[in-house]
Design a protein around this motif. Structure first.
Motif, PDB file in Angstrom:
ATOM      1  N   GLU A  14       0.827  -1.207   0.000  1.00 26.58           N
ATOM      2  CA  GLU A  14       0.000   0.000   0.000  1.00 26.58           C
ATOM      3  C   GLU A  14       0.863   1.259   0.000  1.00 26.58           C
ATOM      4  O   GLU A  14       0.596   2.210  -0.757  1.00 26.58           O
ATOM      5  CB  GLU A  14      -0.944   0.001   1.204  1.00 26.58           C
ATOM      6  N   ALA A  15       1.888   1.294   0.838  1.00 25.14           N
ATOM      7  CA  ALA A  15       2.770   2.459   0.878  1.00 25.14           C
ATOM      8  C   ALA A  15       3.511   2.622  -0.444  1.00 25.14           C
ATOM      9  O   ALA A  15       3.684   3.748  -0.937  1.00 25.14           O
ATOM     10  CB  ALA A  15       3.755   2.333   2.036  1.00 25.14           C
ATOM     11  N   ALA A  16       3.947   1.509  -1.033  1.00 22.17           N
ATOM     12  CA  ALA A  16       4.672   1.577  -2.297  1.00 22.17           C
ATOM     13  C   ALA A  16       3.802   2.136  -3.414  1.00 22.17           C
ATOM     14  O   ALA A  16       4.225   3.019  -4.175  1.00 22.17           O
ATOM     15  CB  ALA A  16       5.200   0.193  -2.675  1.00 22.17           C
ATOM     16  N   MET A  17       2.574   1.638  -3.527  1.00 22.56           N
ATOM     17  CA  MET A  17       1.689   2.125  -4.583  1.00 22.56           C
ATOM     18  C   MET A  17       1.305   3.580  -4.349  1.00 22.56           C
ATOM     19  O   MET A  17       1.306   4.391  -5.281  1.00 22.56           O
ATOM     20  CB  MET A  17       0.443   1.244  -4.683  1.00 22.56           C
ATOM     21  N   ALA A  18       0.996   3.917  -3.100  1.00 26.63           N
ATOM     22  CA  ALA A  18       0.613   5.289  -2.793  1.00 26.63           C
ATOM     23  C   ALA A  18       1.767   6.252  -3.060  1.00 26.63           C
ATOM     24  O   ALA A  18       1.579   7.313  -3.674  1.00 26.63           O
ATOM     25  CB  ALA A  18       0.171   5.389  -1.331  1.00 26.63           C
ATOM     26  N   GLY A  19       2.968   5.897  -2.625  1.00 21.31           N
ATOM     27  CA  GLY A  19       4.115   6.761  -2.853  1.00 21.31           C
ATOM     28  C   GLY A  19       4.424   6.927  -4.326  1.00 21.31           C
ATOM     29  O   GLY A  19       4.762   8.028  -4.783  1.00 21.31           O
ATOM     30  N   ALA A  20       4.307   5.845  -5.085  1.00 25.77           N
ATOM     31  CA  ALA A  20       4.591   5.912  -6.519  1.00 25.77           C
ATOM     32  C   ALA A  20       3.646   6.858  -7.249  1.00 25.77           C
ATOM     33  O   ALA A  20       4.041   7.544  -8.197  1.00 25.77           O
ATOM     34  CB  ALA A  20       4.501   4.517  -7.127  1.00 25.77           C
ATOM     35  N   LEU A  21       2.403   6.924  -6.795  1.00 29.51           N
ATOM     36  CA  LEU A  21       1.379   7.718  -7.486  1.00 29.51           C
ATOM     37  C   LEU A  21       1.089   9.045  -6.798  1.00 29.51           C
ATOM     38  O   LEU A  21       0.215   9.794  -7.256  1.00 29.51           O
ATOM     39  CB  LEU A  21       0.088   6.897  -7.592  1.00 29.51           C
ATOM     40  N   GLY A  22       1.794   9.333  -5.701  1.00 29.46           N
ATOM     41  CA  GLY A  22       1.581  10.590  -4.993  1.00 29.46           C
ATOM     42  C   GLY A  22       0.288  10.646  -4.219  1.00 29.46           C
ATOM     43  O   GLY A  22      -0.257  11.729  -3.973  1.00 29.46           O
ATOM     44  N   LEU A  23      -0.207   9.484  -3.793  1.00 28.39           N
ATOM     45  CA  LEU A  23      -1.491   9.402  -3.108  1.00 28.39           C
ATOM     46  C   LEU A  23      -1.284   9.091  -1.629  1.00 28.39           C
ATOM     47  O   LEU A  23      -0.217   8.641  -1.221  1.00 28.39           O
ATOM     48  CB  LEU A  23      -2.360   8.295  -3.736  1.00 28.39           C
ATOM     49  N   ALA A  24      -2.315   9.296  -0.837  1.00 27.56           N
ATOM     50  CA  ALA A  24      -2.350   8.852   0.556  1.00 27.56           C
ATOM     51  C   ALA A  24      -3.506   7.865   0.691  1.00 27.56           C
ATOM     52  O   ALA A  24      -4.643   8.185   0.317  1.00 27.56           O
ATOM     53  CB  ALA A  24      -2.549  10.030   1.506  1.00 27.56           C
ATOM     54  N   VAL A  25      -3.212   6.660   1.188  1.00 28.63           N
ATOM     55  CA  VAL A  25      -4.254   5.641   1.348  1.00 28.63           C
ATOM     56  C   VAL A  25      -4.243   5.136   2.782  1.00 28.63           C
ATOM     57  O   VAL A  25      -3.429   5.544   3.600  1.00 28.63           O
ATOM     58  CB  VAL A  25      -4.074   4.475   0.357  1.00 28.63           C
ATOM     59  N   ALA A  26      -5.164   4.208   3.052  1.00 24.82           N
ATOM     60  CA  ALA A  26      -5.411   3.726   4.423  1.00 24.82           C
ATOM     61  C   ALA A  26      -5.975   4.889   5.230  1.00 24.82           C
ATOM     62  O   ALA A  26      -6.946   5.517   4.813  1.00 24.82           O
ATOM     63  CB  ALA A  26      -4.171   3.112   5.044  1.00 24.82           C
ATOM     64  N   GLY A  27      -5.403   5.204   6.377  1.00 20.11           N
ATOM     65  CA  GLY A  27      -5.954   6.283   7.191  1.00 20.11           C
ATOM     66  C   GLY A  27      -7.222   5.857   7.912  1.00 20.11           C
ATOM     67  O   GLY A  27      -7.638   4.695   7.861  1.00 20.11           O
ATOM     68  N   PRO A  28      -7.870   6.772   8.616  1.00 26.88           N
ATOM     69  CA  PRO A  28      -9.097   6.448   9.365  1.00 26.88           C
ATOM     70  C   PRO A  28     -10.194   5.940   8.435  1.00 26.88           C
ATOM     71  O   PRO A  28     -10.433   6.507   7.370  1.00 26.88           O
ATOM     72  CB  PRO A  28      -9.476   7.790  10.001  1.00 26.88           C
ATOM     73  N   ARG A  29     -10.878   4.876   8.845  1.00 25.72           N
ATOM     74  CA  ARG A  29     -11.982   4.319   8.053  1.00 25.72           C
ATOM     75  C   ARG A  29     -12.937   3.573   8.959  1.00 25.72           C
ATOM     76  O   ARG A  29     -12.599   3.271  10.105  1.00 25.72           O
ATOM     77  CB  ARG A  29     -11.449   3.409   6.949  1.00 25.72           C
ATOM     78  N   THR A  30     -14.120   3.264   8.421  1.00 26.51           N
ATOM     79  CA  THR A  30     -15.182   2.682   9.234  1.00 26.51           C
ATOM     80  C   THR A  30     -15.452   1.245   8.816  1.00 26.51           C
ATOM     81  O   THR A  30     -15.670   0.962   7.635  1.00 26.51           O
ATOM     82  CB  THR A  30     -16.477   3.499   9.102  1.00 26.51           C
ATOM     83  N   TYR A  31     -15.416   0.329   9.786  1.00 22.68           N
ATOM     84  CA  TYR A  31     -15.772  -1.066   9.578  1.00 22.68           C
ATOM     85  C   TYR A  31     -16.926  -1.414  10.510  1.00 22.68           C
ATOM     86  O   TYR A  31     -16.802  -1.268  11.722  1.00 22.68           O
ATOM     87  CB  TYR A  31     -14.588  -1.989   9.895  1.00 22.68           C
ATOM     88  N   HIS A  32     -18.031  -1.862   9.911  1.00 22.10           N
ATOM     89  CA  HIS A  32     -19.180  -2.310  10.693  1.00 22.10           C
ATOM     90  C   HIS A  32     -19.602  -1.249  11.732  1.00 22.10           C
ATOM     91  O   HIS A  32     -19.869  -1.566  12.887  1.00 22.10           O
ATOM     92  CB  HIS A  32     -18.866  -3.638  11.391  1.00 22.10           C
ATOM     93  N   GLY A  33     -19.616   0.000  11.294  1.00 22.67           N
ATOM     94  CA  GLY A  33     -20.061   1.084  12.161  1.00 22.67           C
ATOM     95  C   GLY A  33     -19.042   1.578  13.160  1.00 22.67           C
ATOM     96  O   GLY A  33     -19.327   2.481  13.953  1.00 22.67           O
ATOM     97  N   ARG A  34     -17.805   1.043  13.125  1.00 21.67           N
ATOM     98  CA  ARG A  34     -16.774   1.435  14.090  1.00 21.67           C
ATOM     99  C   ARG A  34     -15.627   2.123  13.371  1.00 21.67           C
ATOM    100  O   ARG A  34     -15.069   1.588  12.413  1.00 21.67           O
ATOM    101  CB  ARG A  34     -16.262   0.213  14.851  1.00 21.67           C
ATOM    102  N   LEU A  35     -15.260   3.323  13.829  1.00 20.24           N
ATOM    103  CA  LEU A  35     -14.158   4.066  13.232  1.00 20.24           C
ATOM    104  C   LEU A  35     -12.828   3.454  13.666  1.00 20.24           C
ATOM    105  O   LEU A  35     -12.567   3.286  14.854  1.00 20.24           O
ATOM    106  CB  LEU A  35     -14.205   5.538  13.644  1.00 20.24           C
ATOM    107  N   VAL A  36     -12.000   3.122  12.687  1.00 26.69           N
ATOM    108  CA  VAL A  36     -10.669   2.568  12.945  1.00 26.69           C
ATOM    109  C   VAL A  36      -9.640   3.646  12.596  1.00 26.69           C
ATOM    110  O   VAL A  36      -9.478   3.991  11.427  1.00 26.69           O
ATOM    111  CB  VAL A  36     -10.427   1.301  12.109  1.00 26.69           C
ATOM    112  N   PRO A  37      -8.941   4.199  13.584  1.00 27.96           N
ATOM    113  CA  PRO A  37      -8.035   5.332  13.337  1.00 27.96           C
ATOM    114  C   PRO A  37      -6.665   4.887  12.838  1.00 27.96           C
ATOM    115  O   PRO A  37      -5.640   5.082  13.515  1.00 27.96           O
ATOM    116  CB  PRO A  37      -7.955   5.996  14.714  1.00 27.96           C
ATOM    117  N   ASP A  38      -6.609   4.294  11.654  1.00 28.22           N
ATOM    118  CA  ASP A  38      -5.343   3.817  11.123  1.00 28.22           C
ATOM    119  C   ASP A  38      -4.493   4.967  10.584  1.00 28.22           C
ATOM    120  O   ASP A  38      -5.027   5.979  10.123  1.00 28.22           O
ATOM    121  CB  ASP A  38      -5.590   2.807   9.994  1.00 28.22           C
ATOM    122  N   PRO A  39      -3.177   4.814  10.587  1.00 29.03           N
ATOM    123  CA  PRO A  39      -2.299   5.842  10.018  1.00 29.03           C
ATOM    124  C   PRO A  39      -2.354   5.839   8.492  1.00 29.03           C
ATOM    125  O   PRO A  39      -2.724   4.836   7.873  1.00 29.03           O
ATOM    126  CB  PRO A  39      -0.906   5.434  10.523  1.00 29.03           C
TER     127      PRO A  39
END
Length: 324
Positions: A259-284
């Protein structure tokens, strides 16, 4: 490089067959896909050995036995199948075709491309429906950027565990290694969740899958960095920097690398905070500081990088065949 287990020529046939043919629908309408068959066994084991009345200690012991039994059975079945196929005329061809069912190059591309097409043709609602087929997060909470990030993340992560890992284990241990890996990876996806039912029972499958994917996740990151050298607009240096800085911050010991490799190659930011089954997961964030407002064009760029990485991987398999 070959041995009683390793058959690089058959694996090269498998890589080519999967890239050209994918998963033929006519075949799997008549026969179960190997992963579906493995999943049926896991579902039976979950019902049989993971009872609500069991203590956590008993569930964990049962889960260890199930994981070990799955891997051993899959390896043994792969050994028998490989020997039987190689005994036939044109044995490496038949072995390669069977191996191809355990690789997902073309199908992964198709599933992720469907998300981009749905966003382009049907807007956010179509994108949500398409991305729900490949990720576990709540699609109704995703905007266009969220749908696009989910698709890019799934592409990167599944490049590692759906393509690089089975090929890696195929090079090391032939069909037995590929089938054992797929059994373990399927078990992790079905019972390796941190839910009350599976926290103890799926512990062994989840931990073993982490170890099985460890070499492939690092290799997949390297392949994506190299692929960035071949794609206009991609940045291999930024990809490498993102991997070094962010990969280990991911909650998964493996997913952060591709994920970091693809994001860095394309200048994007991925992962980060997201919601699973109604619960916020504060990922970096992976490639923290990159552009996080993604769209369908970014998914297309990810797919282009993905195919270049697959091509480099195929060249590595060709080299292994040449060494043999």
């Amino acid at each position: 490089m070959s041995s009683d287990l390793m058959h690089p020529a058959a694996l090269l046939i498998a890589v080519a067959a999967d890239a050209l043919l994918g998963e033929p629908g006519w075949l799997y309408r008549r026969l179960p896909h190997p992963v579906v068959a493995i999943g049926s066994v896991i579902a039976w084991a979950d019902r049989r050995f993971n009872r609500a009345s069991d203590t956590d200690a008993r569930r964990r012991r049962g889960g260890i036995m199930v994981a070990a039994g799955l891997v051993a059975s899959a390896f043994g079945l792969g050994w028998v199948l490989q020997a039987a196929l190689l005994a036939l005329p044109w044995g490496p061809l038949w072995l390669g075709l069977v191996m191809s069912t355990l690789i997902a190059q073309r199908s992964l591309y198709a599933h992720v491309a469907d998300v981009a097409s749905a966003l382009e043709l049907s807007g956010i609602e179509g994108g949500r429906i398409a991305v729900a087929r490949i990720v576990g997060r709540d699609p109704d909470r995703l905007d266009e950027a969220g749908v696009s990030r989910a698709a890019v993340e799934s592409l990167a992560e599944n490049f590692s565990d759906g393509i690089v890992a089975p090929i890696f284990w195929g090079l090391l241990l032939g069909l037995p290694g590929m089938l054992a890996y797929k059994a373990l990876n399927t078990a992790d996806s079905m019972i390796g969740h941190k839910t009350p039912r599976h926290l103890a029972f799926g512990w062994a499958s989840a931990r073993a899958d982490d170890w099985a994917n460890l070499p492939a996740s690092r290799l997949s990151a390297l392949l994506l960095v190299l692929a960035a050298l071949l794609q206009r607009g991609a940045d291999a240096v930024s990809a490498w920097r993102a991997v070094r800085r962010d990969a280990r911050r991911h909650k998964s010991p493996n997913a952060g690398w591709p994920e970091a490799a693809m994001a860095g190659a394309l200048g994007l930011a991925v992962a980060g905070p997201r919601t699973y089954h109604g619960r916020l997961v504060p990922d970096p964030w992976m490639n923290d500081g990159g552009r996080w407002q993604l769209n369908a064009a970014d998914i297309r760029a990810g797919l282009s990088l993905y195919w270049r990485a697959c091509l480099i991987l195929a060249i590595l398999v060709v080299i292994c065949v040449g060494v043999d």
